[in-house]
Motif scaffolding. Structure first.
Motif, PDB file in Angstrom:
ATOM      1  N   LEU A   1       0.833  -1.196   0.000  1.00 20.33           N
ATOM      2  CA  LEU A   1       0.000   0.000   0.000  1.00 20.33           C
ATOM      3  C   LEU A   1       0.871   1.251   0.000  1.00 20.33           C
ATOM      4  O   LEU A   1       1.961   1.264   0.569  1.00 20.33           O
ATOM      5  CB  LEU A   1      -0.917   0.022   1.226  1.00 20.33           C
ATOM      6  CG  LEU A   1      -1.854  -1.173   1.431  1.00 20.33           C
ATOM      7  CD1 LEU A   1      -2.728  -0.947   2.651  1.00 20.33           C
ATOM      8  CD2 LEU A   1      -2.722  -1.410   0.202  1.00 20.33           C
ATOM      9  N   ASP A   2       0.369   2.310  -0.628  1.00 17.61           N
ATOM     10  CA  ASP A   2       1.071   3.583  -0.556  1.00 17.61           C
ATOM     11  C   ASP A   2       0.858   4.205   0.822  1.00 17.61           C
ATOM     12  O   ASP A   2       0.066   3.711   1.637  1.00 17.61           O
ATOM     13  CB  ASP A   2       0.586   4.528  -1.657  1.00 17.61           C
ATOM     14  CG  ASP A   2      -0.904   4.820  -1.536  1.00 17.61           C
ATOM     15  OD1 ASP A   2      -1.265   5.722  -0.755  1.00 17.61           O
ATOM     16  OD2 ASP A   2      -1.717   4.151  -2.207  1.00 17.61           O
ATOM     17  N   THR A   3       1.557   5.297   1.082  1.00 15.62           N
ATOM     18  CA  THR A   3       1.574   5.875   2.428  1.00 15.62           C
ATOM     19  C   THR A   3       0.187   6.290   2.895  1.00 15.62           C
ATOM     20  O   THR A   3      -0.232   5.981   4.019  1.00 15.62           O
ATOM     21  CB  THR A   3       2.521   7.094   2.467  1.00 15.62           C
ATOM     22  OG1 THR A   3       3.828   6.680   2.061  1.00 15.62           O
ATOM     23  CG2 THR A   3       2.590   7.677   3.876  1.00 15.62           C
ATOM     24  N   HIS A   4      -0.555   7.003   2.033  1.00 15.52           N
ATOM     25  CA  HIS A   4      -1.870   7.499   2.446  1.00 15.52           C
ATOM     26  C   HIS A   4      -2.846   6.344   2.640  1.00 15.52           C
ATOM     27  O   HIS A   4      -3.626   6.326   3.600  1.00 15.52           O
ATOM     28  CB  HIS A   4      -2.416   8.480   1.408  1.00 15.52           C
ATOM     29  CG  HIS A   4      -3.735   9.080   1.794  1.00 15.52           C
ATOM     30  ND1 HIS A   4      -4.930   8.498   1.469  1.00 15.52           N
ATOM     31  CD2 HIS A   4      -4.051  10.202   2.501  1.00 15.52           C
ATOM     32  CE1 HIS A   4      -5.924   9.230   1.937  1.00 15.52           C
ATOM     33  NE2 HIS A   4      -5.414  10.264   2.575  1.00 15.52           N
ATOM     34  N   THR A   5      -2.828   5.349   1.727  1.00 15.70           N
ATOM     35  CA  THR A   5      -3.744   4.220   1.852  1.00 15.70           C
ATOM     36  C   THR A   5      -3.410   3.400   3.094  1.00 15.70           C
ATOM     37  O   THR A   5      -4.311   2.951   3.805  1.00 15.70           O
ATOM     38  CB  THR A   5      -3.677   3.344   0.597  1.00 15.70           C
ATOM     39  OG1 THR A   5      -3.951   4.137  -0.561  1.00 15.70           O
ATOM     40  CG2 THR A   5      -4.699   2.227   0.669  1.00 15.70           C
ATOM     41  N   ALA A   6      -2.117   3.197   3.366  1.00 16.64           N
ATOM     42  CA  ALA A   6      -1.728   2.466   4.565  1.00 16.64           C
ATOM     43  C   ALA A   6      -2.188   3.201   5.823  1.00 16.64           C
ATOM     44  O   ALA A   6      -2.673   2.576   6.781  1.00 16.64           O
ATOM     45  CB  ALA A   6      -0.209   2.276   4.587  1.00 16.64           C
ATOM     46  N   HIS A   7      -2.044   4.525   5.825  1.00 18.14           N
ATOM     47  CA  HIS A   7      -2.519   5.321   6.962  1.00 18.14           C
ATOM     48  C   HIS A   7      -4.030   5.199   7.105  1.00 18.14           C
ATOM     49  O   HIS A   7      -4.548   5.063   8.226  1.00 18.14           O
ATOM     50  CB  HIS A   7      -2.132   6.786   6.766  1.00 18.14           C
ATOM     51  CG  HIS A   7      -2.523   7.674   7.904  1.00 18.14           C
ATOM     52  ND1 HIS A   7      -3.792   8.185   8.043  1.00 18.14           N
ATOM     53  CD2 HIS A   7      -1.820   8.134   8.971  1.00 18.14           C
ATOM     54  CE1 HIS A   7      -3.841   8.924   9.130  1.00 18.14           C
ATOM     55  NE2 HIS A   7      -2.666   8.910   9.713  1.00 18.14           N
TER      56      HIS A   7
ATOM     57  N   VAL B   1      -5.988   2.676   6.114  1.00 16.65           N
ATOM     58  CA  VAL B   1      -6.329   1.339   6.583  1.00 16.65           C
ATOM     59  C   VAL B   1      -6.056   1.210   8.076  1.00 16.65           C
ATOM     60  O   VAL B   1      -6.889   0.691   8.840  1.00 16.65           O
ATOM     61  CB  VAL B   1      -5.543   0.279   5.785  1.00 16.65           C
ATOM     62  CG1 VAL B   1      -5.653  -1.092   6.449  1.00 16.65           C
ATOM     63  CG2 VAL B   1      -6.051   0.205   4.359  1.00 16.65           C
ATOM     64  N   CYS B   2      -4.905   1.690   8.532  1.00 18.11           N
ATOM     65  CA  CYS B   2      -4.568   1.597   9.957  1.00 18.11           C
ATOM     66  C   CYS B   2      -5.484   2.469  10.812  1.00 18.11           C
ATOM     67  O   CYS B   2      -5.794   2.117  11.957  1.00 18.11           O
ATOM     68  CB  CYS B   2      -3.109   1.986  10.177  1.00 18.11           C
ATOM     69  SG  CYS B   2      -1.938   0.752   9.592  1.00 18.11           S
ATOM     70  N   LYS B   3      -5.917   3.598  10.274  1.00 21.90           N
ATOM     71  CA  LYS B   3      -6.859   4.433  11.014  1.00 21.90           C
ATOM     72  C   LYS B   3      -8.202   3.711  11.161  1.00 21.90           C
ATOM     73  O   LYS B   3      -8.869   3.800  12.195  1.00 21.90           O
ATOM     74  CB  LYS B   3      -7.054   5.780  10.331  1.00 21.90           C
ATOM     75  CG  LYS B   3      -7.820   6.787  11.197  1.00 21.90           C
ATOM     76  CD  LYS B   3      -7.783   8.168  10.583  1.00 21.90           C
ATOM     77  CE  LYS B   3      -8.335   9.198  11.565  1.00 21.90           C
ATOM     78  NZ  LYS B   3      -9.717   8.938  11.968  1.00 21.90           N
ATOM     79  N   THR B   4      -8.605   2.965  10.107  1.00 23.52           N
ATOM     80  CA  THR B   4      -9.808   2.149  10.210  1.00 23.52           C
ATOM     81  C   THR B   4      -9.660   1.094  11.297  1.00 23.52           C
ATOM     82  O   THR B   4     -10.577   0.872  12.104  1.00 23.52           O
ATOM     83  CB  THR B   4     -10.104   1.471   8.863  1.00 23.52           C
ATOM     84  OG1 THR B   4     -10.282   2.466   7.852  1.00 23.52           O
ATOM     85  CG2 THR B   4     -11.363   0.625   8.949  1.00 23.52           C
ATOM     86  N   LEU B   5      -8.511   0.452  11.355  1.00 22.84           N
ATOM     87  CA  LEU B   5      -8.267  -0.551  12.388  1.00 22.84           C
ATOM     88  C   LEU B   5      -8.254   0.085  13.780  1.00 22.84           C
ATOM     89  O   LEU B   5      -8.768  -0.493  14.744  1.00 22.84           O
ATOM     90  CB  LEU B   5      -6.936  -1.255  12.125  1.00 22.84           C
ATOM     91  CG  LEU B   5      -6.814  -1.984  10.783  1.00 22.84           C
ATOM     92  CD1 LEU B   5      -5.427  -2.586  10.633  1.00 22.84           C
ATOM     93  CD2 LEU B   5      -7.880  -3.052  10.653  1.00 22.84           C
ATOM     94  N   LYS B   6      -7.679   1.283  13.870  1.00 18.05           N
ATOM     95  CA  LYS B   6      -7.656   2.000  15.153  1.00 18.05           C
ATOM     96  C   LYS B   6      -9.071   2.322  15.616  1.00 18.05           C
ATOM     97  O   LYS B   6      -9.397   2.175  16.808  1.00 18.05           O
ATOM     98  CB  LYS B   6      -6.841   3.277  14.980  1.00 18.05           C
ATOM     99  CG  LYS B   6      -6.837   4.205  16.184  1.00 18.05           C
ATOM    100  CD  LYS B   6      -5.981   3.677  17.298  1.00 18.05           C
ATOM    101  CE  LYS B   6      -5.844   4.706  18.423  1.00 18.05           C
ATOM    102  NZ  LYS B   6      -5.036   4.200  19.538  1.00 18.05           N
ATOM    103  N   GLU B   7      -9.921   2.735  14.696  1.00 20.72           N
ATOM    104  CA  GLU B   7     -11.295   3.072  15.069  1.00 20.72           C
ATOM    105  C   GLU B   7     -12.103   1.820  15.401  1.00 20.72           C
ATOM    106  O   GLU B   7     -12.993   1.854  16.260  1.00 20.72           O
ATOM    107  CB  GLU B   7     -11.941   3.860  13.941  1.00 20.72           C
ATOM    108  CG  GLU B   7     -11.348   5.263  13.783  1.00 20.72           C
ATOM    109  CD  GLU B   7     -11.782   5.936  12.505  1.00 20.72           C
ATOM    110  OE1 GLU B   7     -12.331   5.246  11.622  1.00 20.72           O
ATOM    111  OE2 GLU B   7     -11.571   7.154  12.375  1.00 20.72           O
ATOM    112  N   LEU B   8     -11.817   0.706  14.729  1.00 15.59           N
ATOM    113  CA  LEU B   8     -12.460  -0.552  15.102  1.00 15.59           C
ATOM    114  C   LEU B   8     -12.077  -0.941  16.529  1.00 15.59           C
ATOM    115  O   LEU B   8     -12.920  -1.408  17.301  1.00 15.59           O
ATOM    116  CB  LEU B   8     -12.048  -1.653  14.127  1.00 15.59           C
ATOM    117  CG  LEU B   8     -12.788  -1.723  12.793  1.00 15.59           C
ATOM    118  CD1 LEU B   8     -12.118  -2.720  11.875  1.00 15.59           C
ATOM    119  CD2 LEU B   8     -14.248  -2.095  13.011  1.00 15.59           C
ATOM    120  N   ALA B   9     -10.815  -0.762  16.865  1.00 13.95           N
ATOM    121  CA  ALA B   9     -10.378  -1.060  18.230  1.00 13.95           C
ATOM    122  C   ALA B   9     -11.051  -0.128  19.224  1.00 13.95           C
ATOM    123  O   ALA B   9     -11.474  -0.562  20.306  1.00 13.95           O
ATOM    124  CB  ALA B   9      -8.858  -0.941  18.332  1.00 13.95           C
TER     125      ALA B   9
END
Length: 490
Positions: free
Chosen positions: A256-262, A264-272
């Motif tokens: 993933l590129d930088t923005h897409t990786a960020h 995706v991880c923000k989605t995971l952070k919000e799921l948590a």
């Protein structure tokens, strides 16, 4: 003006100081010195303030809803051994075993985004597979508990979602069809189809798959199809569609590129943050992504080197002789200075570095943190409700969805389709030329029997060869989909 910097506090910060300037006709020099550090929460960074991420956050909150079933995943004394393929033994002797995990104990907390990090071969994926019920090819010992109670592999697989590192998806499907298939077969049977499709649309928008949702996914190595990053997000969407209480991800940001990786991880952070237990192995996270982690588990040589809050790890290593310099990504510092012994210029330095790593491993094993963790894991809990997640799609639904996919696969695989059409035309022409002068008398009965036999054998063998050639490609997809509970044996 404030200067952006990263410090050992493991939070995004701004260095604020006074500037003294000395001006002359030749040059202008500005000296900046630090006076204090002001922590800026991640939610207030420039990336988090973007309108697209705010809109996606609202979508995710609507998707997750208010219902939550927090599950604490704990594991005690996990040990994984596999046959050592490099060892030389006699033809009748069994090969020695190689230890991948050694006495690994820890907890993955609900409501926390936990990252598993370590150098290559440290055992990250093995640990993730062992806890998620996907361990294979070796001898696994120890215990895995959900909310303090032991659970079997079947229960683990029903309660969690797992995003594998390799994205195994049928290449002839579109992104929308792949996510829809996961929704139809994995969401509760009593959920209306309209609600399932609404969830699919929400997940497509959350993971920014609108542009490729109608594109054929394709296979790796082909010029056509979606990109590697879109493929990864499709795999994540197929797992997130079930809104799981526990989510395991193996390298979710690879490709993933930088923005897409960020994103995706923000989605995971919000799921948590919504009460889910989110665990991911990850390589080379950016500084922004590193600061999203709530907890960090570092592995070295199959053993835990550090386990605790990610914001405390830099202070932990600083007190042990490895301070993180300013303007340095903490993850880069961990990989380059703490875990890596390949930068040593001599064998003596390499040996000293290995002794330092071994010292950190031994120190953690004897620390109060490990003892508290071990005591916490042994405390029994209430367990999980096994009946709430025990459902499977009906046989009719499974058959209709799989037959629809098989039909699209046969039509969209143009190479095989053209080969079938060409083969049919050729065999029809051949049989017609051979038997074109058949008579309508008693003597032609044997010739007609031969023509019918020739046609039936050709049709049967053509169908068999089609299945055999497709078996190698579809078998991997079948095993992956069956392991995550999309369908079952009839």
């Amino acid at each position: 003006s404030p200067l952006h910097t990263l410090t050992s506090s493991n939070q995004l910060s701004y260095e604020i100081g006074e500037a003294k300037s000395t001006e002359s006709e030749e040059d202008v020099r500005v000296d900046v010195f630090s006076t204090e550090f002001v922590d800026i929460p991640l939610s207030k960074t420039s990336l988090a303030r973007s309108p697209s991420l705010k809109h996606r956050s609202r979508l995710l909150r609507n998707f997750v809803g208010n219902e939550s079933n927090p599950i604490e995943v704990s594991f005690w004394n996990l040990k994984m051994e596999v046959p050592d393929a490099n060892a030389r033994v006699g033809p009748c002797a069994s090969p020695p075993r190689k230890t991948i995990l050694s006495s690994v104990t820890g907890v993955f907390e609900p409501g926390k985004f936990t990252a598993i990090m370590g150098s290559s071969g440290a055992g990250k994926t093995t640990l993730l597979n062992a806890v998620a019920g996907e361990a294979a090819g070796g001898i696994l010992s120890g215990a895995v508990r959900f909310n303090g109670a032991k659970v079997d592999t079947a229960t683990i697989r029903r309660l969690r979602a797992f995003v594998f590192q390799d994205d195994v998806v049928m290449g002839t499907m579109t992104a929308y069809e792949a996510i829809s298939m996961s929704a139809k077969l994995r969401l509760p049977p009593d959920m209306p189809l309209e609600e399932k499709m609404r969830r699919v649309d929400q997940m497509i928008e959350i993971l920014h798959l609108e542009r490729c949702k109608d594109n054929v996914i394709g296979y790796p190595g082909e010029k056509s199809g979606v990109s590697g990053g879109e493929r990864k997000r499709i795999s994540i969407a197929m797992e997130l569609i079930t809104n799981p209480s526990v989510l395991f991800l193996d390298e979710p940001t690879s490709g993933l590129d930088t923005h897409t990786a960020h994103s995706v991880c923000k989605t995971l952070k919000e799921l948590a943050a919504a009460g889910r237990t989110v665990v991911a192995t990850i390589h080379q996270p950016s500084s922004d992504i590193f600061h999203m982690f709530d907890n960090l588990l570092l592995l070295a040589s199959g053993r835990i080197l550090y386990q605790g809050p990610s914001r405390s790890c830099m202070d932990y290593f600083a007190t042990r002789g490895s301070p993180c310099p300013q303007f340095t990504n903490p993850a880069d510092h961990i990989f380059m200075k703490v875990l890596n012994d390949q930068l040593a210029s001599s064998e003596l330095e390499r040996k000293a570095k290995r002794e330092q790593i071994e010292g950190l491993l031994s120190e953690y094993a004897e620390s109060s943190t490990f003892k508290d963790m071990e005591a916490r894991v042994k405390v029994p809990g209430s367990g999980v409700d096994k009946s709430s997640s025990s459902f499977s799609p009906s046989l009719l639904l499974q058959m209709s969805v799989l037959f629809g996919r098989a039909k699209n696969n046969a039509i969209r695989n143009r190479l095989i389709l053209r080969a079938k059409i060409g083969q049919s035309l050729f065999m029809g022409l051949l049989v017609g030329l051979i038997y074109r002068d058949l008579q309508t008398n008693q003597r032609s009965i044997q010739d007609r029997t031969g023509a019918l036999f020739f046609v039936s054998v050709n049709v049967t063998m053509s169908a068999m060869m089609t299945v055999i050639t497709a078996f190698g490609v579809e078998r991997v997809v079948f095993e992956r989909e069956r392991s995550i509970g999309m369908y079952r044996w009839v």
